[in-house]
Enzyme design. Structure first.
Site, PDB file in Angstrom:
ATOM      1  N   HIS A  33      57.046  33.530  25.084  1.00 29.02           N
ATOM      2  CA  HIS A  33      56.844  33.721  24.336  1.00 29.02           C
ATOM      3  C   HIS A  33      55.656  33.814  23.504  1.00 29.02           C
ATOM      4  O   HIS A  33      55.607  34.669  22.639  1.00 29.02           O
ATOM      5  CB  HIS A  33      58.072  34.163  23.827  1.00 29.02           C
ATOM      6  CG  HIS A  33      58.316  33.334  23.215  1.00 29.02           C
ATOM      7  ND1 HIS A  33      59.044  31.408  23.652  1.00 29.02           N
ATOM      8  CD2 HIS A  33      58.256  32.657  21.771  1.00 29.02           C
ATOM      9  CE1 HIS A  33      59.506  31.182  22.590  1.00 29.02           C
ATOM     10  NE2 HIS A  33      58.572  31.441  21.386  1.00 29.02           N
ATOM     11  N   ASP A  35      60.799  31.877  30.729  1.00 29.97           N
ATOM     12  CA  ASP A  35      59.725  31.555  29.761  1.00 29.97           C
ATOM     13  C   ASP A  35      58.955  30.501  29.690  1.00 29.97           C
ATOM     14  O   ASP A  35      58.945  29.272  29.384  1.00 29.97           O
ATOM     15  CB  ASP A  35      61.091  31.374  28.252  1.00 29.97           C
ATOM     16  CG  ASP A  35      60.244  31.441  27.255  1.00 29.97           C
ATOM     17  OD1 ASP A  35      58.930  31.594  26.903  1.00 29.97           O
ATOM     18  OD2 ASP A  35      60.607  31.151  26.221  1.00 29.97           O
ATOM     19  N   SER A  91      57.203  27.156  19.287  1.00 28.35           N
ATOM     20  CA  SER A  91      57.869  27.169  20.580  1.00 28.35           C
ATOM     21  C   SER A  91      57.349  26.160  21.490  1.00 28.35           C
ATOM     22  O   SER A  91      56.317  26.073  21.180  1.00 28.35           O
ATOM     23  CB  SER A  91      58.777  28.129  21.367  1.00 28.35           C
ATOM     24  OG  SER A  91      59.183  29.171  20.616  1.00 28.35           O
TER      25      SER A  91
END
Length: 265
Positions: free
Chosen positions: A69, A116, A202
């Site tokens: 992401h 992810d 992230s």
């Protein structure tokens, strides 16, 4: 990750998750402490226009691993990968900076935040030294067990409404396998404290017993709530794929995956 850096599809998923109390993208460190300079020499910073937006992990001399992401919908030519950093507000001689040559993903589902993970090929090879080193990864299927102590790290904000720190932060966390889908995510909590990962950059590593077992992915119920676990993409479920990408593009792992007993495969 700043909202302006998200694709419209990923942004919509994040806003819906916040409204419903579901998963939201991570991960800044809340309640952590400054890491010792270059204690984690595999830690990388993904940057655009000189600004940090996500973490990553050096997994071979010319590959880093991050969260899908982070780069979903981005023009990868605008991304730089910075190795050997500690204080992002200083000009550090230890840094090595690369452009992105190619990005590999593995079925990322932005609506569910599944798979992810991305592998990012650099436009050159890192010089391995005391400040820049390749991480150890687990073997395929050799995930981390319940109650295992681990370490999360990142340059994200210290809280939802607090500024980002200049130096790398680290946080002791504990794996809680009974609170998430084991083969889909690695989940962690900080016992008896309101601490954990949060909105922002992230892609950073979750280190357990010297192996990178997770990639910072998403949270539930707010930053460091102490009520819901933080979720990481499970590196052990992608180990064969990771190794196939590296080996098929003319590089090799400097340190090979090990099983739970520490044996090299």
């Amino acid at each position: 990750m700043a909202l302006g850096r998200l694709s419209s599809r990923t942004l919509a998923a994040m806003l819906l998750a916040l409204f419903l109390g579901g998963p939201a993208l991570a991960s800044e460190i809340v309640g952590g402490r400054p890491a010792r300079p270059h204690a984690w020499p595999f830690m990388a910073s993904l940057q655009r226009r000189g600004g940090h937006f996500c973490g990553a992990t050096l997994i071979a001399r010319n590959f880093v691993m991050s969260a899908a992401h982070c780069v979903n919908g981005l023009n990868f030519r605008s991304v730089q990968v910075v190795l050997g950093a500690h204080d992002l507000r200083r000009q550090e001689r230890t840094r090595q900076t690369f452009s992105v040559q190619r990005i590999f993903e593995n079925g990322f589902d932005p609506s569910q935040l599944l798979n992810d993970i991305v592998i990012i090929q650099l436009n050159g090879s890192a010089t391995i030294n005391a400040n820049v080193q390749v991480a150890q990864l687990p073997a395929q299927g050799q995930g981390v067990g319940d109650r295992t102590p681990c370490l999360a790290m990142g340059w994200g904000r210290l809280g939802t409404n607090r500024p980002s720190p200049s130096v790398l932060q680290e946080l002791n966390v504990t794996v809680v396998t009974n609170m998430c889908r084991r083969r889909v995510n690695v989940c962690t909590l900080v016992p008896r404290r309101q601490a954990g990962i949060c909105f922002g950059d992230s892609g950073g590593p979750l280190v357990c017993n010297n192996l990178v077992q997770g990639i910072d992915s998403f949270i539930r119920g707010g930053c460091g709530s102490g009520l819901y676990p933080d979720a990481f993409a499970p590196v052990a479920e992608f180990a064969d794929w990771i190794n196939s990408i590296i080996r098929s593009h003319n590089d090799h792992l400097l340190t090979h995956p090990k099983d739970r007993e520490g044996r090299t495969n």
